[in-house]
Motif scaffolding. Sequence first.
Motif, mmCIF file in Angstrom:
data_model
loop_
_atom_site.group_PDB
_atom_site.id
_atom_site.type_symbol
_atom_site.label_atom_id
_atom_site.label_comp_id
_atom_site.label_asym_id
_atom_site.label_seq_id
_atom_site.Cartn_x
_atom_site.Cartn_y
_atom_site.Cartn_z
ATOM 1 N N VAL A 101 0.859 -1.185 0.000
ATOM 2 C CA VAL A 101 0.000 0.000 0.000
ATOM 3 C C VAL A 101 0.895 1.234 0.000
ATOM 4 O O VAL A 101 2.018 1.202 0.500
ATOM 5 N N GLY A 102 0.381 2.326 -0.576
ATOM 6 C CA GLY A 102 1.220 3.507 -0.780
ATOM 7 C C GLY A 102 1.256 4.464 0.395
ATOM 8 O O GLY A 102 2.223 5.203 0.579
ATOM 9 N N ASP A 103 0.191 4.485 1.193
ATOM 10 C CA ASP A 103 0.162 5.414 2.329
ATOM 11 C C ASP A 103 -0.780 4.878 3.406
ATOM 12 O O ASP A 103 -1.401 3.826 3.236
ATOM 13 N N ALA A 104 -0.871 5.640 4.503
ATOM 14 C CA ALA A 104 -1.619 5.149 5.665
ATOM 15 C C ALA A 104 -3.110 4.973 5.363
ATOM 16 O O ALA A 104 -3.732 4.003 5.827
ATOM 17 N N SER A 105 -3.703 5.876 4.582
ATOM 18 C CA SER A 105 -5.149 5.733 4.371
ATOM 19 C C SER A 105 -5.432 4.522 3.481
ATOM 20 O O SER A 105 -6.403 3.782 3.709
ATOM 21 N N GLU A 106 -4.565 4.284 2.515
ATOM 22 C CA GLU A 106 -4.694 3.075 1.700
ATOM 23 C C GLU A 106 -4.487 1.828 2.577
ATOM 24 O O GLU A 106 -5.198 0.825 2.454
ATOM 25 N N GLY A 107 -3.510 1.908 3.476
ATOM 26 C CA GLY A 107 -3.225 0.794 4.382
ATOM 27 C C GLY A 107 -4.423 0.481 5.266
ATOM 28 O O GLY A 107 -4.800 -0.686 5.438
ATOM 29 N N ARG A 108 -5.037 1.519 5.826
ATOM 30 C CA ARG A 108 -6.184 1.269 6.725
ATOM 31 C C ARG A 108 -7.387 0.726 5.974
ATOM 32 O O ARG A 108 -8.114 -0.131 6.481
ATOM 33 N N ALA A 109 -7.582 1.210 4.742
ATOM 34 C CA ALA A 109 -8.694 0.674 3.948
ATOM 35 C C ALA A 109 -8.453 -0.809 3.646
ATOM 36 O O ALA A 109 -9.373 -1.634 3.744
ATOM 37 N N ALA B 38 4.790 0.945 9.714
ATOM 38 C CA ALA B 38 4.190 -0.324 9.281
ATOM 39 C C ALA B 38 3.297 -0.884 10.384
ATOM 40 O O ALA B 38 3.465 -0.569 11.565
ATOM 41 N N GLY B 39 2.357 -1.711 9.990
ATOM 42 C CA GLY B 39 1.495 -2.374 10.960
ATOM 43 C C GLY B 39 0.982 -3.663 10.342
ATOM 44 O O GLY B 39 1.402 -4.054 9.245
ATOM 45 N N VAL C 127 -0.748 -10.377 8.023
ATOM 46 C CA VAL C 127 -0.718 -9.556 6.819
ATOM 47 C C VAL C 127 -0.102 -8.197 7.165
ATOM 48 O O VAL C 127 -0.675 -7.437 7.954
ATOM 49 N N ARG C 128 1.064 -7.918 6.588
ATOM 50 C CA ARG C 128 1.782 -6.674 6.886
ATOM 51 C C ARG C 128 1.335 -5.578 5.937
ATOM 52 O O ARG C 128 1.128 -5.817 4.751
ATOM 53 N N PHE C 129 1.268 -4.358 6.467
ATOM 54 C CA PHE C 129 1.024 -3.176 5.652
ATOM 55 C C PHE C 129 2.177 -2.215 5.909
ATOM 56 O O PHE C 129 2.349 -1.759 7.042
ATOM 57 N N PRO C 130 2.973 -1.924 4.884
ATOM 58 C CA PRO C 130 4.133 -1.037 5.095
ATOM 59 C C PRO C 130 3.720 0.341 5.628
ATOM 60 O O PRO C 130 4.532 1.036 6.231
ATOM 61 N N HIS C 131 2.466 0.740 5.386
ATOM 62 C CA HIS C 131 1.955 2.001 5.935
ATOM 63 C C HIS C 131 0.613 1.739 6.608
ATOM 64 O O HIS C 131 -0.337 1.331 5.952
ATOM 65 N N LEU C 132 0.558 2.008 7.916
ATOM 66 C CA LEU C 132 -0.738 1.897 8.600
ATOM 67 C C LEU C 132 -0.980 3.121 9.474
ATOM 68 O O LEU C 132 -2.048 3.304 10.030
ATOM 69 N N LYS C 133 0.039 3.974 9.614
ATOM 70 C CA LYS C 133 -0.167 5.266 10.290
ATOM 71 C C LYS C 133 0.767 6.304 9.677
ATOM 72 O O LYS C 133 1.711 5.961 8.969
ATOM 73 N N GLU C 134 0.482 7.573 9.986
ATOM 74 C CA GLU C 134 1.280 8.668 9.447
ATOM 75 C C GLU C 134 2.618 8.751 10.168
ATOM 76 O O GLU C 134 2.691 8.537 11.379
ATOM 77 N N ARG C 135 3.666 9.068 9.416
ATOM 78 C CA ARG C 135 4.976 9.242 10.045
ATOM 79 C C ARG C 135 4.918 10.361 11.085
ATOM 80 O O ARG C 135 4.250 11.371 10.886
ATOM 81 N N GLY C 136 5.552 10.144 12.229
ATOM 82 C CA GLY C 136 5.580 11.155 13.283
ATOM 83 C C GLY C 136 4.521 10.949 14.358
ATOM 84 O O GLY C 136 4.611 11.553 15.424
#
Length: 270
Positions: free
Chosen positions: A87-95, A208-209, A219-228
């Motif tokens: 996934v490309g970013d956190a919102s894509e990851g959460r979806a 990641a999450g 199932v890993r998602f490289p992005h699941l929250k915003e950096r910081g």
Amino acid sequence: MAVARGASIADAAWLSVRMRASRYGAHVSGGERLVPRRYGASVVLELLTRAHHASERAPDAVTVTVDEIESDMIRRVPALPVRTAHVGDASEGRAAARKTLREWGVGNAAIDTALALLTRGANPDGGNMRGACLLDAGGRRVERDPRRGVRVSCVDMEPVDRAWFDGHFRGRFPEGRFRDALILASKSASVAGIVAEICWSDDPGYVAGYVASAQGGYVRFPHLKERGAPIGGRVYFVDSDRFDNERDTAYMESTPVLVTIPRRAALKEA
Ligand code: WAQ
Ligand code: MG
């Protein structure tokens, strides 16, 4: 105690080593290991070092607890199979995480609650919890102490598998967070009343999450929250008909479990 020739009494037991670090009483970091006794001293040192480097917040108190475990008390459970959802970013990851949890039978109400808790901090006093939340199908919290949560402990990877895992993944996952998360997720997924889990780190730099379940693996998602973002956590979705709060919480917190890797090929491509 009878000891085989060549072994020593000091090798006959295992040690559960638990670390928790806090600052002004608030959780900063923790760690849990289950190791042959001869590794005890080096593992205590490793966890102490981690306590002082794992987080941007320096702890003002670190507790390390060492308990002796008889080797015949230890249960073995297989590591969950792993795949990465790109996934490309956190919102894509959460979806994508929501979609996977839905496929595993978790309802939208519980997912909404979990995402809200992990985003704003699940501790009723504010911020992160030391342990995990338990949510029933209606999204109600059922852990007995919502400030502390359930802390999965007395668990590790079988030493020979851990050595293989670290050798294989050193380049891709130098911090060991993926390994530690897979260990916790594999123990928790072995509880029949746990339907699934979602987690991301409270570390601002680790975005990641994963979601995990006995039926679907890790199932890993490289992005699941915003950096910081300094807030993270773990939520277990439980089936109240099958989850026995007292028995299953005791298993998660204190039954000694070693996670094994029966088929290395299933992890190689993670
Ligand atoms: N038992 C229950 N909950 C825990 C435990 C535990 N042993 N350890 C941590 N938590 C909870 C606690 O609320 C923390 O604030 C939160 O989880 C996050 O913990 O494949 O590093 O140790 O690369 O910051 C995901 C790995 C990493 C994704 C998760 O979590 C991947 C991570 P952290
Ligand atoms: Mg952390």
